[in-house]
Design an enzyme around this catalytic site. Sequence first.
Site, PDB file in Angstrom:
ATOM      1  N   ASN A  44       0.226  -7.154   0.564  1.00  0.00           N
ATOM      2  CA  ASN A  44      -0.626  -7.256  -0.484  1.00  0.00           C
ATOM      3  C   ASN A  44      -0.734  -7.024  -1.879  1.00  0.00           C
ATOM      4  O   ASN A  44      -1.560  -7.030  -2.266  1.00  0.00           O
ATOM      5  CB  ASN A  44      -1.628  -5.964   0.115  1.00  0.00           C
ATOM      6  CG  ASN A  44      -1.007  -4.275  -0.619  1.00  0.00           C
ATOM      7  OD1 ASN A  44       0.019  -4.859  -1.132  1.00  0.00           O
ATOM      8  ND2 ASN A  44      -2.137  -3.285  -0.123  1.00  0.00           N
ATOM      9  N   ASP A  68       8.892   4.706  -7.599  1.00  0.00           N
ATOM     10  CA  ASP A  68       7.524   5.758  -6.385  1.00  0.00           C
ATOM     11  C   ASP A  68       8.572   6.232  -4.906  1.00  0.00           C
ATOM     12  O   ASP A  68       9.682   6.197  -5.499  1.00  0.00           O
ATOM     13  CB  ASP A  68       6.430   4.305  -5.933  1.00  0.00           C
ATOM     14  CG  ASP A  68       7.363   3.225  -5.077  1.00  0.00           C
ATOM     15  OD1 ASP A  68       8.300   3.780  -4.455  1.00  0.00           O
ATOM     16  OD2 ASP A  68       6.140   2.630  -4.639  1.00  0.00           O
ATOM     17  N   HIS A  77       1.076  -5.657  -4.218  1.00  0.00           N
ATOM     18  CA  HIS A  77       1.362  -4.484  -4.199  1.00  0.00           C
ATOM     19  C   HIS A  77       3.109  -4.366  -4.734  1.00  0.00           C
ATOM     20  O   HIS A  77       3.700  -5.046  -4.127  1.00  0.00           O
ATOM     21  CB  HIS A  77       0.775  -3.116  -3.795  1.00  0.00           C
ATOM     22  CG  HIS A  77       2.102  -2.353  -2.534  1.00  0.00           C
ATOM     23  ND1 HIS A  77       1.558  -1.809  -2.098  1.00  0.00           N
ATOM     24  CD2 HIS A  77       3.539  -3.001  -2.736  1.00  0.00           C
ATOM     25  CE1 HIS A  77       2.616  -1.694  -0.919  1.00  0.00           C
ATOM     26  NE2 HIS A  77       3.692  -2.172  -1.860  1.00  0.00           N
ATOM     27  N   GLU A  87      -1.186  -0.458  -5.610  1.00  0.00           N
ATOM     28  CA  GLU A  87      -2.123  -0.790  -4.019  1.00  0.00           C
ATOM     29  C   GLU A  87      -3.539  -1.689  -5.596  1.00  0.00           C
ATOM     30  O   GLU A  87      -3.724  -1.669  -6.433  1.00  0.00           O
ATOM     31  CB  GLU A  87      -2.914   0.265  -3.413  1.00  0.00           C
ATOM     32  CG  GLU A  87      -1.940   0.802  -2.981  1.00  0.00           C
ATOM     33  CD  GLU A  87      -1.367  -0.057  -1.759  1.00  0.00           C
ATOM     34  OE1 GLU A  87      -0.954  -1.416  -1.532  1.00  0.00           O
ATOM     35  OE2 GLU A  87      -0.437   0.711  -0.946  1.00  0.00           O
TER      36      GLU A  87
HETATM   37  C1  GLP Z   1       6.741  -0.567  -0.700  1.00  0.00           C
HETATM   38  C2  GLP Z   1       7.149  -0.197  -1.707  1.00  0.00           C
HETATM   39  C3  GLP Z   1       7.567  -0.784  -3.092  1.00  0.00           C
HETATM   40  C4  GLP Z   1       8.159  -2.002  -1.814  1.00  0.00           C
HETATM   41  C5  GLP Z   1       6.838  -3.047  -0.732  1.00  0.00           C
HETATM   42  C6  GLP Z   1       7.683  -3.842  -0.083  1.00  0.00           C
HETATM   43  O1  GLP Z   1       5.783   0.204   0.439  1.00  0.00           O
HETATM   44  N1  GLP Z   1       6.543   0.589  -2.591  1.00  0.00           N
HETATM   45  O2  GLP Z   1       8.235  -0.855  -3.290  1.00  0.00           O
HETATM   46  O3  GLP Z   1       8.246  -3.136  -2.572  1.00  0.00           O
HETATM   47  O4  GLP Z   1       6.430  -1.938  -0.246  1.00  0.00           O
HETATM   48  O5  GLP Z   1       9.125  -3.347   1.423  1.00  0.00           O
HETATM   49  P1  GLP Z   1       9.712  -4.269   1.792  1.00  0.00           P
HETATM   50  O6  GLP Z   1      10.780  -4.737   0.778  1.00  0.00           O
HETATM   51  O7  GLP Z   1       9.803  -3.156   3.178  1.00  0.00           O
HETATM   52  O8  GLP Z   1       9.116  -5.607   2.440  1.00  0.00           O
END
Ligand code: GLP
Length: 256
Positions: free
Chosen positions: A136, A67, A138, A143
Amino acid sequence: MEIIIASSPAETATIAADFVCRVLARQERPVLGLATGGTPFLTYRELISRYERGEVSFHTARAFLLDDYVDLDTDHPERFREVISRDFTSHVDFPEGVVYSLDGSRSRPEEVAAAYEEAIVAAGGIDLQLLGLGRNGHIGFNEPSSSFASRTRLILLAETTRRDNARFFDYDLESVPRLAMTQGIGTILDARHLVLIANGRAKAAPVAATIEGPLTAMVPASALQLHPRVTVLLDKAAASGLQHTDYYQQAHAATA
Ligand code: GLP
């Protein structure tokens, strides 16, 4: 699902790096799916160390990012294309031009998305997709309310996601983009092996909902239950909301 409860985030990274190295060793032209966010950072550091010790090479590999934000300046340091280069790909020997990212600066997101889907297919599909987990539930930027059949597309970020990611923007919520491009859940499910990593107590609830909850678009990661080859790597804190940890540990020991 293969559920592995590790002793620490460092151990989840070592195990994830083992999976990546196995794909690199086995496939003639391996295709990796790379995630950003804080979680995979340790895995990338481990892979860089192995590369520096001459234990692994990426010279036959290609990679696709999950993404990216839309509407950030092309050279903004938080564009995921920049992040992955800084944290990982520029430190190892990927050939030039084989790390694909979603171009969030163009005006035609449908075209960008379609071209991305085509590029993944043309590469032969993704062998191993690394995934983090949003608070959340995702995956990528899919989302809650994302269809399990969704493909790469433009998406509005949830308020919780923008708040969580404000730490990468000097805690200034206003400068966190509102829109992103993400591989869809259907796109992610097409990868041959999904490796989800989650560490820390803040991930305990979404981890439990992903593994033990019902399939629901309100927990996008619950779609992983539909995939035949998923590995979930958790530290103890991220596993602390699960009901059946004894079974998972015994099952892993019995089948590893
Ligand atoms: C982000 C990314 C995800 C990621 C998630 C968790 O916004 N788009 O690919 O896995 O949120 O992030 P983190 O690893 O910093 O907790």
